[in-house]
Design a protein around this motif. Structure first.
Motif, PDB file in Angstrom:
ATOM      1  N   THR A   1      38.367  62.866 -21.403  1.00  0.00           N
ATOM      2  CA  THR A   1      39.788  62.805 -21.719  1.00  0.00           C
ATOM      3  C   THR A   1      40.235  61.502 -21.788  1.00  0.00           C
ATOM      4  O   THR A   1      39.834  60.656 -21.240  1.00  0.00           O
ATOM      5  CB  THR A   1      40.686  63.589 -20.356  1.00  0.00           C
ATOM      6  N   ALA A   2      41.247  61.276 -22.820  1.00  0.00           N
ATOM      7  CA  ALA A   2      41.781  59.819 -22.933  1.00  0.00           C
ATOM      8  C   ALA A   2      43.049  59.952 -22.877  1.00  0.00           C
ATOM      9  O   ALA A   2      43.917  60.560 -22.854  1.00  0.00           O
ATOM     10  CB  ALA A   2      41.550  59.473 -24.434  1.00  0.00           C
TER      11      ALA A   2
ATOM     12  N   SER B   1      42.840  58.917 -35.188  1.00  0.00           N
ATOM     13  CA  SER B   1      41.717  59.382 -34.174  1.00  0.00           C
ATOM     14  C   SER B   1      40.664  58.318 -34.177  1.00  0.00           C
ATOM     15  O   SER B   1      40.468  57.440 -34.922  1.00  0.00           O
ATOM     16  CB  SER B   1      41.088  60.417 -35.070  1.00  0.00           C
TER      17      SER B   1
ATOM     18  N   PHE C   1      44.789  63.311 -23.966  1.00  0.00           N
ATOM     19  CA  PHE C   1      44.267  63.622 -25.089  1.00  0.00           C
ATOM     20  C   PHE C   1      42.790  64.382 -24.852  1.00  0.00           C
ATOM     21  O   PHE C   1      41.738  63.351 -24.583  1.00  0.00           O
ATOM     22  CB  PHE C   1      44.288  62.815 -26.327  1.00  0.00           C
ATOM     23  N   ASN C   2      42.481  65.408 -25.158  1.00  0.00           N
ATOM     24  CA  ASN C   2      41.038  66.017 -24.871  1.00  0.00           C
ATOM     25  C   ASN C   2      40.121  65.758 -25.912  1.00  0.00           C
ATOM     26  O   ASN C   2      40.610  65.631 -27.323  1.00  0.00           O
ATOM     27  CB  ASN C   2      41.110  67.519 -24.637  1.00  0.00           C
ATOM     28  N   SER C   3      39.010  65.560 -25.684  1.00  0.00           N
ATOM     29  CA  SER C   3      37.748  65.254 -26.726  1.00  0.00           C
ATOM     30  C   SER C   3      37.502  66.481 -27.606  1.00  0.00           C
ATOM     31  O   SER C   3      37.491  67.377 -26.962  1.00  0.00           O
ATOM     32  CB  SER C   3      36.689  64.517 -26.313  1.00  0.00           C
TER      33      SER C   3
ATOM     34  N   ILE D   1      45.051  61.419 -31.168  1.00  0.00           N
ATOM     35  CA  ILE D   1      46.054  60.585 -30.453  1.00  0.00           C
ATOM     36  C   ILE D   1      47.425  60.753 -31.523  1.00  0.00           C
ATOM     37  O   ILE D   1      47.371  60.307 -32.469  1.00  0.00           O
ATOM     38  CB  ILE D   1      45.836  59.251 -29.887  1.00  0.00           C
TER      39      ILE D   1
ATOM     40  N   ILE E   1      39.193  56.391 -20.360  1.00  0.00           N
ATOM     41  CA  ILE E   1      38.445  57.694 -20.434  1.00  0.00           C
ATOM     42  C   ILE E   1      37.722  58.298 -19.355  1.00  0.00           C
ATOM     43  O   ILE E   1      37.119  57.629 -18.457  1.00  0.00           O
ATOM     44  CB  ILE E   1      37.229  57.361 -21.521  1.00  0.00           C
TER      45      ILE E   1
ATOM     46  N   PHE F   1      38.882  61.511 -30.406  1.00  0.00           N
ATOM     47  CA  PHE F   1      40.036  62.027 -29.794  1.00  0.00           C
ATOM     48  C   PHE F   1      41.111  61.674 -30.708  1.00  0.00           C
ATOM     49  O   PHE F   1      41.308  60.798 -31.406  1.00  0.00           O
ATOM     50  CB  PHE F   1      40.435  60.832 -28.540  1.00  0.00           C
TER      51      PHE F   1
END
Length: 628
Positions: free
Chosen positions: A276-277, A317, A267-269, A309, A295, A307
């Protein structure tokens, strides 16, 4: 002539016998047609009237076919138009032979090109087919493969004692790209759940919202939670603008887990971009639990990274703060870095520290940082810099996977440098970095076959090592072998390229190179560079006695003071394997061949040395390995 005489002949046959024969005077049926020629010299056969299907349809209106035409045969050259496939011509849907059935007032197919591959049809009863012992059966609207009698409860019955059912195989991305998958659609996902693979079933009743459930060996359901609690997220480690995130994790609690599986996710910020998470796929707890996100990336600015998700059917988030990194040093001194303990061996668990000196510390605090390489994790705990000179002390844990010289990137603030660290191969002893002219190379500190627990610089029998014939994997003698000839000594030379499938400049280790993983035989050029860029002296008596093992030549690298000590166990003769020049001369193989039956190696005694000696390949010499 045929047209002239045929009618009288037919009449004669009819009047005389009540039967007609063509090309025969003795008919055996009402009409008996024999071939005029049987050698292929003339066209034979009976040509019936040829019509189109539409012509037969036109005859319906004129009432041309009825009970009196029962059994009439024609050849249809073209199927009736779809609109004309009605009444008497309802079945005239293909080319071929048709006969008129007066009782049903309908043209029936007698023979045509119609097959299950060209037209639809109906099986009028059970069918059973075999091929090479394999059965295919159609019974009562059911299909059986491997059986002629499919089970009454199954639409499709696959029967086998040696083969299985193989559903379509595809990647997770291909699975998720299926357009509107039907409920119950099944595939095999080749890379789901960390490349483990799994049979997946879409159990969603809404084709617009798919829900792929797993049927893995664990037989667990698709993961679901009642709630993802992003508001209770806990982040460990600091994230700083312009610096790569290292050792930073965020823990997200959840409630109502069903014990099912969930996919990995990335998951991109947003807000502050560049981060990225990442969460690994796995299994949920039954009830409450936590999801761990790593992260990574380099944040683009100071601020808040958000993020969004979606995991296990729920979305939320969480945020991570991005700060300025104010801690700074003037310089890092990687050349003075120290590992404690110093020895690091492939495949052996390592727990220790790496200390890197710095100057010009500004006294500010900093968050934990970490990185991984070669199976090891390097963690700099959160702390506070000294004002001026000090040390960054990394905790090092893990098991090194490869025997290599690691190049470790050390970065703090705007300063960076690299620490070099050798991982020795298992069983090779600790490696030694030696001068080679244009740079350095790591050599094994002991001969191949030596006791690596002993000091490599003190010549004793146990560090002499084994003897090898050039180009062969097997040990042909040890320090304890008798001095005389060896029964069954191999006198056939190994082929070129046996120990190096590349070149001298770019050597490639072969499968029969006896050196351990991460090491190989040195080339002739490497022995020459080694000899030309070191100084050497002798140790021991060089007395030539078979019972003595006290002699060696020691090579010294002036640039770093490192030493490499090579014992002088002599060699085993090419013809029978008897010992020669024991405790007088040292002979060590290279991977480079000379002429047929010969190869290069290094030779030395207490007064002379030749780093490119040519010797017979069937001689048994010592081996000292060099890092790949």
């Amino acid at each position: 002539m045929i047209r002239t005489n045929l009618l009288p002949f037919l009449l004669f046959g009819a009047f005389t016998y009540g039967q007609v024969g063509i090309n025969t005077s003795n008919p055996h049926a009402t009409l008996d047609v024999k071939a005029k020629n049987t050698d292929g010299s003339s066209s034979e056969g009976i040509i019936v009237p040829k019509l189109t299907g539409d012509a037969l349809f036109s005859a319906i209106a004129a009432n041309k076919y009825g009970a009196d035409q029962d059994g009439a045969v024609v050849y249809i050259t073209e199927a009736a138009a779809v609109a004309n496939q009605t009444g008497q011509t309802v079945l005239v849907n293909d080319y071929g032979f048709y006969y008129f059935n007066g009782s049903q007032n309908q043209w029936m197919k007698l023979g045509s090109g119609s097959t299950i591959y060209r037209t639809d049809g109906t099986l009028t009863g059970p069918r059973h087919m075999t091929m090479d012992g394999n059965n295919l059966g159609f019974t009562g609207g059911r299909i059986g493969m491997g059986t002629a009698s499919p089970d009454p409860s199954a639409l499709l019955d696959l029967t086998s004692t040696g083969d299985g059912f193989l559903p379509p195989r595809m990647t997770k991305a291909q699975m998720e790209a299926i357009f509107h998958p039907a409920t119950g659609l099944m595939i095999y996902c080749t890379d789901c759940f960390g490349d483990l693979g799994c049979i997946m079933v879409n159990d969603s009743k809404d084709p617009l919202v798919t829900n792929w459930g797993s049927m893995c060996t664990t037989n667990v359901p698709t993961g679901h939670v009642d709630d993802l609690q992003c508001a209770s997220a806990v982040t460990s480690g600091g994230v700083h603008s312009g610096m790569a995130a290292s050792g930073v994790t965020t823990t997200i609690p959840y409630t109502g887990g069903n014990g099912g599986t969930y996919f990995s996710g990335t998951f991109n910020s947003t807000g502050v971009t560049g981060l990225t998470a990442n969460v690994d796929g796995g299994s949920l707890s039954q009830g409450n639990g936590n999801l761990l996100f790593t992260i990574t990336g380099t944040p683009s600015a100071v601020g808040t990274a958000s993020f969004a998700i979606t995991i296990a059917g729920k979305s939320c988030s969480f945020t991570v703060d991005v700060d300025n990194f104010t801690a700074s040093v003037a310089s890092l001194t990687c050349s003075s870095a120290v590992f404690a303990p110093n020895s690091m061996i492939q495949g052996e668990v390592y727990t220790g520290t790496l200390t890197v000196p710095y100057t010009g510390g500004n006294g500010d605090s900093y968050s934990q940082m970490s990185f991984t390489q070669n199976g090891l994790t390097f963690t700099l705990p959160a702390g506070t810099l000294a004002t001026g000179a000090g040390n960054l002390v990394y905790n090092v844990t893990g098991t090194p996977t490869n025997a290599v010289t690691m190049n470790l990137p050390i970065s703090f603030g705007s300063q960076s440098c690299n620490v070099s660290k050798l991982v020795s191969p298992s069983g090779s002893g600790v490696g030694t970095t030696m001068c080679m002219g244009n740079g350095t190379k790591v050599w094994a500190s002991h001969n191949l076959g030596a006791d690596t627990s002993l000091d490599p610089h003190v010549p004793v029998k146990e560090i002499s090592g084994n003897f090898y014939q050039w180009g062969r994997l097997d040990v042909v003698a040890t320090p304890d072998s008798p001095a005389g000839a060896i029964s069954g000594w191999n006198t056939i030379s190994a082929s070129d390229g046996a120990w190096n499938s590349g070149t001298e400049d770019v050597p490639v280790k072969t499968a029969i190179d006896p050196c351990p993983s991460g090491f190989r035989l040195p080339t002739r050029k490497e022995w020459v560079a080694f000899a030309n860029n070191t100084t050497s002296n002798t140790i021991g008596s060089f007395n030539g006695l078979y019972t003595s093992f006290d002699s060696a030549r020691q090579f010294i690298c002036a640039a770093n003071g490192n030493k490499l000590t090579l014992p002088v166990p002599g060699y085993r003769t090419y013809s029978a394997g008897a010992t020669y020049a024991h405790n007088t001369n040292g002979y060590y193989w290279s991977s480079t061949e000379n002429a047929a039956g010969y190869a290069y190696g290094i030779f030395f005694n207490n007064s002379n040395m030749n780093p490119a000696l040519v010797e017979r390949r069937t001689v048994g010499c010592s081996v000292r390995c060099i890092a790949e």
